[in-house]
Design an enzyme around this catalytic site. Structure first.
Site, mmCIF file in Angstrom:
data_model
loop_
_atom_site.group_PDB
_atom_site.id
_atom_site.type_symbol
_atom_site.label_atom_id
_atom_site.label_comp_id
_atom_site.label_asym_id
_atom_site.label_seq_id
_atom_site.Cartn_x
_atom_site.Cartn_y
_atom_site.Cartn_z
ATOM 1 N N ASP A 120 1.368 6.033 5.879
ATOM 2 C CA ASP A 120 0.423 5.098 5.260
ATOM 3 C C ASP A 120 0.974 4.470 3.972
ATOM 4 O OD1 ASP A 120 -1.983 3.820 5.782
ATOM 5 O OD2 ASP A 120 -3.190 5.229 4.612
ATOM 6 N N ARG A 123 -7.663 -0.651 0.642
ATOM 7 C CA ARG A 123 -8.173 -1.830 -0.072
ATOM 8 C C ARG A 123 -8.519 -1.496 -1.516
ATOM 9 N NH1 ARG A 123 -12.744 -2.498 4.401
ATOM 10 N NH2 ARG A 123 -11.068 -1.494 5.576
ATOM 11 N N LYS A 169 0.850 -1.194 0.000
ATOM 12 C CA LYS A 169 0.000 0.000 0.000
ATOM 13 C C LYS A 169 0.884 1.242 0.000
ATOM 14 C CE LYS A 169 -3.381 2.437 2.990
ATOM 15 N NZ LYS A 169 -4.269 2.323 4.171
ATOM 16 N N ASP A 175 -2.909 9.879 4.068
ATOM 17 C CA ASP A 175 -4.304 9.462 4.172
ATOM 18 C C ASP A 175 -5.083 10.430 5.056
ATOM 19 O OD1 ASP A 175 -6.715 8.183 4.279
ATOM 20 O OD2 ASP A 175 -6.003 6.445 5.436
ATOM 21 N N LYS A 197 -10.730 12.161 8.275
ATOM 22 C CA LYS A 197 -10.307 11.695 9.598
ATOM 23 C C LYS A 197 -10.345 12.844 10.598
ATOM 24 C CE LYS A 197 -7.023 8.076 8.203
ATOM 25 N NZ LYS A 197 -7.703 6.955 8.872
HETATM 26 N N1 BES Z 1 -4.571 3.995 7.000
HETATM 27 C C1 BES Z 1 -5.765 3.678 7.698
HETATM 28 C C2 BES Z 1 -5.566 2.599 8.765
HETATM 29 C C3 BES Z 1 -4.717 2.979 9.959
HETATM 30 C C4 BES Z 1 -5.312 3.542 11.070
HETATM 31 C C5 BES Z 1 -3.381 2.713 9.982
HETATM 32 C C6 BES Z 1 -4.551 3.857 12.168
HETATM 33 C C7 BES Z 1 -2.617 3.024 11.095
HETATM 34 C C8 BES Z 1 -3.199 3.591 12.187
HETATM 35 C C9 BES Z 1 -6.827 3.152 6.730
HETATM 36 O O1 BES Z 1 -6.806 3.701 5.467
HETATM 37 C C10 BES Z 1 -8.148 3.466 7.326
HETATM 38 O O2 BES Z 1 -8.455 4.625 7.438
HETATM 39 N N2 BES Z 1 -8.907 2.439 7.666
HETATM 40 C C11 BES Z 1 -10.192 2.624 8.260
HETATM 41 C C12 BES Z 1 -11.128 1.624 7.629
HETATM 42 C C13 BES Z 1 -12.568 1.848 8.000
HETATM 43 C C14 BES Z 1 -13.076 3.162 7.400
HETATM 44 C C15 BES Z 1 -13.381 0.686 7.499
HETATM 45 C C16 BES Z 1 -10.063 2.378 9.750
HETATM 46 O O3 BES Z 1 -9.333 1.468 10.155
HETATM 47 O O4 BES Z 1 -10.691 3.127 10.509
HETATM 48 ZN ZN ZN Z 2 -4.987 4.399 4.798
HETATM 49 MN MN MN Z 3 -7.899 5.491 5.346
#
Ligand code: BES
Ligand code: ZN
Ligand code: MN
Length: 493
Positions: free
Chosen positions: A284, A347, A261, A266, A273
């Protein structure tokens, strides 16, 4: 930092000596020899109980009468649970402890436990020394925490010097790759754009004689990568789809694909966020950095296997052109995806990268991604989640990485998780609700690898950490570089 081998006698070494000391054990080998040179000073310290030999522990002894001037006792931990990767922590602890005190050179002795396993122990010692010298603060006018060590010697006397030479070379390649991945991850997103990440990958390819292709948005559009492009469309920075080839077994049909990835920042996109810790989302692209760095190390180590590294790189930004919740996008295999949450972007970019890996006839695929916050809740910072669709390949993977210096813990991939990813309006949706967030994300990816043996590594909790250890700086850890290199070597046989 340079790591070299030395067969010099202990008494004449012109730099500090780091000696590994196991807990609750009698002094043997080099530790015993040094103790004799120092008139029993090491035995005295052990008897006092002030040094217990735990991993990460160290105590400095001054020895003004000897050319080496100082001896650093470094904990080796319980000898019953010794494994070669402990040597990375020993070497890292030595480099950081002495380096912070301004030493520029040190020698690391091997413990008795290394006898018979010199190659792996030397590899980890070299890797750990190099990784230990890494510090953040690269943007500081006068770096506050720089580690001064420029040369580390591995003491071969009494051990198999040829095996140490081989291990040393391997450990240097892995340690440098680990630090490269960390530097890429640490670099803030205003500098580490997709274009810059591609330039770094190109530099790695050039240095190691790898083939590389950097594809742009127009190419991705031609390949119908609507899922990848749906993430990129909100950003002013152009995306880059990076493909690196290592051909170590030209006659073999076998092709390992490493997919990482590469979200260089992000924000969450329109599903923005919250501000707290958002700055950490520069990390990320850690999976992608791991792929790029591991490809360099693999090229340096030359295992007999073909490996392709694939990094879909883009920012995830809100903007006038950004994907909106409810939008439906089409991946390169024709699958339609309802984007419920634009923050589940990893994803989406991986979907097209996995399809692309299959189009290159990959026979095994491993992806690594900082994919879900849920993974940090499940495993904390102690291990990465490993999820796969093939038990034999999962066993091979877990065996390859069992003492690589990174931890992976397998989690299940039940059909229940795939069912949670079904959309009412499209083939899939990109979120599956709160429960088992790591596994519903993995189930989404599974739809794009189909039957190809595949492992998904969620490194959200392990790619970077908050605190420093005795052997490693805080911040990016270099995960998953070690796993990728160990796997490629294992598969090469
Ligand atoms: N990059 C984030 C995941 C992440 C969160 C990595 C905290 C490291 C620390 C990913 O893109 C993300 O935002 N995932 C979401 C998915 C959800 C919206 C289904 C998450 O984990 O909240
Ligand atoms: Zn992410
Ligand atoms: Mn994300």
């Amino acid at each position: 930092m340079h790591v070299l081998q030395s067969s010099d006698a202990l008494g004449s070494l012109p730099c500090a000596i780091a000696v590994p000391i196991p807990s609750e054990s009698p002094l043997v080998g080099i530790a015993k020899e040094l103790d004799a040179l120092l008139g029993g000073a090491i035995a005295d310290i052990l008897a006092s109980g002030e040094f217990k030999g735990k991993i990460g522990e160290s105590t400095l002894l001054h020895a003004a009468a000897h050319p080496f001037k100082r001896v650093l006792l470094v904990g080796l931990g319980d000898p019953a649970t010794f494994s070669p990767s402990v040597m990375a922590k020993v070497a890292g602890t030595a480099v950081r402890t002495l380096g912070k005190r301004g030493a520029t050179k040190l020698a690391i002795a091997f413990p008795q436990q290394a006898a018979g396993d010199e190659e792996r122990c030397a590899s980890f010692a070299a890797e750990g020394a190099i990784a230990g010298s890494f510090e953040t603060g690269t943007y500081q006018s006068a770096p506050e925490r720089a580690i001064a060590i420029t040369e580390t010697l591995l003491l071969s006397q009494g051990f198999n010097a040829d095996a140490i030479a081989r291990g040393l070379k391997r450990g240097v390649a892995i340690g440098e790759a680990v630090n490269l991945a960390r530097r890429l991850a640490l670099t803030p997103a205003n500098d580490m754009t997709p274009t810059h990440l591609a330039a770094e990958a190109t530099a790695v390819a050039k240095a190691h004689g790898l083939e590389i292709e950097v594809h742009d948005a127009a190419w991705a559009a031609e390949k119908k990568m609507g899922s990848f492009l749906s993430v990129a469309q909100g950003s002013a920075q152009p995306p880059a789809f990076i493909v690196m080839h290592y051909r170590g077994a030209p006659k073999s049909e076998k092709l390992l694909a490493l997919v990482g990835k590469g979200i260089t920042f992000d924000t969450g996109g329109i599903s923005l966020k919250p501000p707290e810790k958002m700055e950490e989302m520069k990390y990320d692209m850690s999976g992608g950095a791991g792929v790029i760095a591991a490809m360099g190390a693999i090229a340096a180590l030359k295992p007999n296997i073909n490996v392709v590294g694939i990094v879909p790189a883009t920012e995830n930004m809100p903007g006038g052109k950004a994907t909106k919740p409810g939008d439906i996008v089409r991946a390169s295999n024709g699958t339609t995806i309802e984007v419920i949450n634009t923050d589940a972007e990893g994803r989406l970019v991986l979907a097209d990268a996995l399809v692309y890996a299959r189009s290159l006839k990959a026979t095994q695929i491993v992806d690594a991604a900082t994919l879900t916050g849920a993974c940090v809740i499940a495993l904390g910072h102690a291990a990465s989640a490993a999820v796969g669709n093939d038990d034999a390949f999962a066993s091979l993977f877990l065996d390859a990485v069992k003492d690589c210096g990174e931890r992976y813990w397998r989690m299940p991939l039940y059909d229940d998780y795939s069912n949670a990813m079904k959309s009412d309006i499209a083939d899939l949706k990109n979120t599956g609700g709160r429960p088992a967030g790591t596994l519903t994300a993995a189930a989404f990816l599974k739809a794009f690898v189909e039957k190809t043996p595949w492992m998904h590594l969620d490194v959200a909790g392990t790619a970077y950490v908050d605190g420093e250890t005795a052997w490693s700086a805080k911040g990016p850890t270099g995960t998953p570089v070690r796993a990728f290199v160990h796997l490629a070597e294992k598969m090469a046989g």
